[in-house]
Design an enzyme around this catalytic site. Structure first.
Site, PDB file in Angstrom:
ATOM      1  N   CYS A 145     -21.076  60.110 -46.529  1.00 59.87           N
ATOM      2  CA  CYS A 145     -20.816  58.865 -47.261  1.00 59.87           C
ATOM      3  C   CYS A 145     -19.766  58.007 -46.575  1.00 59.87           C
ATOM      4  CB  CYS A 145     -20.384  59.173 -48.687  1.00 59.87           C
ATOM      5  SG  CYS A 145     -21.593  60.197 -49.550  1.00 59.87           S
TER       6      CYS A 145
ATOM      7  N   HIS B 106     -23.833  52.505 -54.063  1.00 59.35           N
ATOM      8  CA  HIS B 106     -23.392  53.431 -53.021  1.00 59.35           C
ATOM      9  C   HIS B 106     -24.516  53.720 -52.034  1.00 59.35           C
ATOM     10  CE1 HIS B 106     -21.397  56.460 -50.850  1.00 59.35           C
ATOM     11  NE2 HIS B 106     -21.632  57.498 -51.606  1.00 59.35           N
TER      12      HIS B 106
END
Lengths: 388, 388
Positions: free
Chosen positions: B84, B331
Site C-alpha cells: 500500500c 485506497h
C-alpha cells in the site's frame, strides 16, 4: 559523480530448484554476498529487491521478508518490478542512492521462482512476455515471435545465416558447461541446435533461454567507505538505464540498447574496444547477435560473422556470456541482472576457474526487459573495472 | 541536501471507475500533473511508477506504457511494488534521484485498478493484505484482523472507546463529502458506523476503507531549476522511508511509523507541533488513532480523546485527512501515496475550497504498506511547506 565499488556478490545456482522457495533462494544469495563482502547485516543502509513476483509463493514485500530473515531490517527497502530487467534496475537504484550521498552502503537483490506451476498460465505467459498485454500479448505476440521476426529481417538484410545464429547456443552452452551455477551444464553441437524442436522460425528450442529459478545479490558502497569491508572490490565505472522510445522502425528491440550503451560508454569514458568481457541479454540466440552490434563490438550487420569467427568466445575479442548467459546459465527474471554482475565481478577478480577470461580488466553487463512496438521497455548496462 | 520542490500534481477521481483501464487512469493523472506544472513531457528526466499491479489488465512495465502514451519515453522508468506504500515509495525514489544531482526533473506516478474481478481471488486477497502469505496470510490474518487486534489492545490499555474509534469515520466521511475526487462523498453519523455490518470486532464495515481504482502523479524538481515551470511550487522539507523491524512486541504496526516520523522531523528540523495538516494512512478507523500518537500529534494512549475532542478536524490542532483519507477518498494502493501528496500540495496552495485548512503552511503525509509479525513493512512520510 561519486565513485562506487562493488565489495560483495553472491548467488544461488540457477535452475529448476524445486526444493527452494523464493525466500530461501533470496536468503542464500544475500548470505553469500554479505559473507563475500565481509559485511554485517547492520552495515546495510538501504536495499532494493528486483522481482516480477512470478512465483505463486511470492509474497508482497518479498525484499523486506527475505532481508529480515538475514537480519537486514528497518532501513528503506524498495521492491522493483521492471520485467526481465528488474534485477539490474535494483542494482542501478542502489547505485543512484549512493550517488545521493545520503547512504554509504547498499544491497541489491534479485529473485524469481519460475518453474512452479502458476495458477493462471495465461496471465503468467502474457506477463512473462513483458509485451503490452492489451495490444500485443493478447494476439500471441510473445518473445519468440518478436525475436524470430528480428532474426528473419537480419538474415534478409545482412545475409546472416541460420548456422551463425545457432552458434550462439553452441558457445553459450559450452561456457555453461564450465559454470557450476548454470542451469544447463552440457555442451551442445550445431546439429543439436538445428535439429531441436522448432518454436518460431528460425528459432528452435535450443535457441531459447530456459525458465529458471534463482537469486543473486550485490553489495555496493561508496569507495570512500570501502575500507570497512574485506571483499575484493571492483569499481563501477558506469550504470546506465534507458526505457524505450517505440519508434516502430525496422530495428526491432535494438534502439534502447544502443542508447543505454552510449550512456554507459560516456559515463565510463570508455568505448567498446576497451571491453574484455560482457554478460549480455541472450534470451534468444539471435538477440545476442543484435547486441554485439548495438554494444559496438562489431559493425552493424556483422554480428553473425562475429560469433562464427570466434570473436565472442572466451579468448576472443570480447568474451560474451562467459557464464553461459541466459541460454545456459538460465533466466530467473529478477535474478538475471545481479547474476550478470556476479559473473563480471568474479571474472575481474580472476576467480572463474575453467571459464576465466585471461587478463580481464573491464567488463560490461547488458540486461533488457519487455518489448513493445518494436522496442525494449528497459535496458540497464553496467561497466565494471578491476582495481589496479 | 538538495532542496526539492513539487511543481505539479494531478489525480483522477478515486472510486469504482469501471469505464477506465489502468492506462487511462495513469494518463489522466500524468496529463493533469504536467499541465499543473506547466511542463512538457520532454522536461521529465527520470520517472517512477508505484503499483502492486493488482488489476487483471495491468501489463508489465505499466509505467513505461502509460508514460509513453503521454509522450514521456526513453528516460529511466522504474516500476515499484511496495504494498500500500508503493506510490509514496515512487515519490521518494524520485526525490532521491534528484538528490543525486544526476537528474533535475522527475515524475512519480501511482496507479491501481482494484474493482475489477480478479481471476484468482485468494491470491488477490492474500496480496492485498500485504501480510507474509506463508506465515500469516494463509491463516486468514488479513488487515481487518490485524487492526481489530490492535484496537482491542488499545481499548484495554488506554480506555479508548468504540465510539471514539467510530468518530474517525464520521470525520473522514464528512471531509470526503467536501472532496469531489473522493470515492465516498456522503457524510455518515456515529450511529451509521456503529450499526454497519460487523467485520472483525470492534471494526464494522464503515471502519474499513473501500477498494478503489485511481491514479495520481507528482512532478518534482530541484529548486535550482524550478523557474522552468509555472506551477505554484511547494517545498519538500523531508522525505523519510523505513521498513519494519518486526519486534513481535505489543505495539501492533506502530514502530515503523514512529521511526519514519522521527526521520522526517529530523530531516525537516520541525516537530509535530509545526504540522498544520496531515494525510495519514487510515486504512481502518483505529489505524488513524494510532497514527495521531505515533506521529506525535498527541501523547501515547490519548488518540481516542484527540479525535473525540475535534483536534483532528479541519480547524482543529492538526487537520487530519482533510481529503477524506483512505476511508472516504479511497485506497487504490499505488495511487494512495501520490494522492496524499496531491491533497497536501493543494491545501498549501489554498486551493481546497470547502475543505480548505485556513492558513495551512506545513503539511505531512504518512503512507504505510504491508504488515508482518506485528509491524508495518514500509512507511513513507513527507513534510511539505508552503513557500513564503
Amino acid at each position: 559523480m561519486r565513485e562506487v565499488w562493488i565489495v560483495g556478490v553472491g548467488m544461488t545456482r540457477f535452475g529448476r530448484l524445486s526444493e527452494y522457495g523464493v525466500r530461501e533462494m533470496a536468503e542464500e544469495a544475500v548470505f553469500d554476498a554479505l559473507k563475500d563482502a565481509g559485511a554485517k547485516p547492520s552495515d546495510m543502509e538501504i536495499a532494493y529487491c528486483g522481482t516480477e513476483a512470478m512465483g505463486p509463493d511470492t509474497p508482497m514485500l518479498v525484499g523486506q521478508i527475505a532481508l529480515e530473515q538475514m537480519g537486514i531490517k528497518g532501513i528503506p527497502i524498495t521492491n522493483i518490478a521492471n520485467a526481465c530487467g528488474s534485477g539490474s534496475n535494483a542494482v542501478r537504484e542502489a547505485w543512484l542512492a549512493l550517488q545521493s550521498g545520503l547512504y554509504d552502503v547498499a544491497i541489491a537483490l534479485g529473485v524469481e521462482k519460475l518453474t512452479s506451476p502458476h495458477p493462471d498460465m495465461f496471465q503468467l505467459l502474457s506477463r512473462l512476455g513483458g509485451a503490452d498485454l492489451m495490444l500485443e500479448g493478447c494476439m500471441g505476440f510473445f518473445p519468440p515471435g518478436v525475436f524470430s521476426m528480428a532474426a528473419l529481417k537480419h538474415m534478409e538484410l545482412y545475409g546472416t545465416t541460420r548456422e551463425q545464429i545457432a552458434r550462439v547456443a553452441v558457445k553459450n552452452n559450452y561456457n555453461g558447461s564450465l559454470n557450476p551455477k548454470a542451469h544447463y551444464q552440457k555442451p551442445v553441437t550445431l546439429e543439436d541446435v538445428l535439429n531441436s524442436r522448432p518454436v518460431s522460425y528460425p528459432l528452435n528450442v535450443l535457441d531459447c533461454c530456459p525458465i529458471s529459478d534463482g537469486a543473486a545479490a550485490v553489495v555496493l558502497c561508496g569507495a570512500d567507505v570501502a575500507k570497512r569491508f574485506t571483499g575484493t572490490p571492483v569499481r563501477m565505472r558506469a550504470a546506465a538505464q534507458k526505457s524505450g522510445t517505440y519508434k516502430d522502425d525496422m530495428d526491432l528491440n535494438a534502439d534502447t540498447t544502443r542508447r543505454a550503451a552510449k550512456e554507459a560508454y560516456e559515463m565510463a569514458g570508455l568505448g567498446p574496444e576497451d571491453i574484455d568481457l560482457a554478460e549480455v541479454h541472450d534470451c534468444f540466440t539471435f538477440a545476442e547477435i543484435q547486441h554485439y552490434e548495438d554494444l559496438g563490438f562489431c559493425k552493424h550487420g556483422e554480428g553473425g560473422r562475429f560469433v562464427e569467427e570466434g570473436h565472442a568466445n572466451i579468448g576472443g575479442k570480447v568474451a560474451v556470456n562467459s557464464s553461459g548467459g541466459l541460454l545456459a546459465k538460465g533466466h530467473p527474471l529478477g535474478a538475471t541482472g545481479p547474476g550478470q554482475v556476479n559473473e563480471v565481478v568474479e571474472q575481474l577478480r580472476g576467480k572463474c576457474g575453467k571459464r576465466q577470461v585471461a587478463g580481464a580488466r573491464i567488463g560490461m553487463t547488458h540486461n533488457g526487459g519487455g518489448f513493445r512496438h518494436g522496442d525494449t521497455g528497459i535496458v540497464v548496462s553496467f561497466i565494471l573495472e578491476k582495481l589496479k
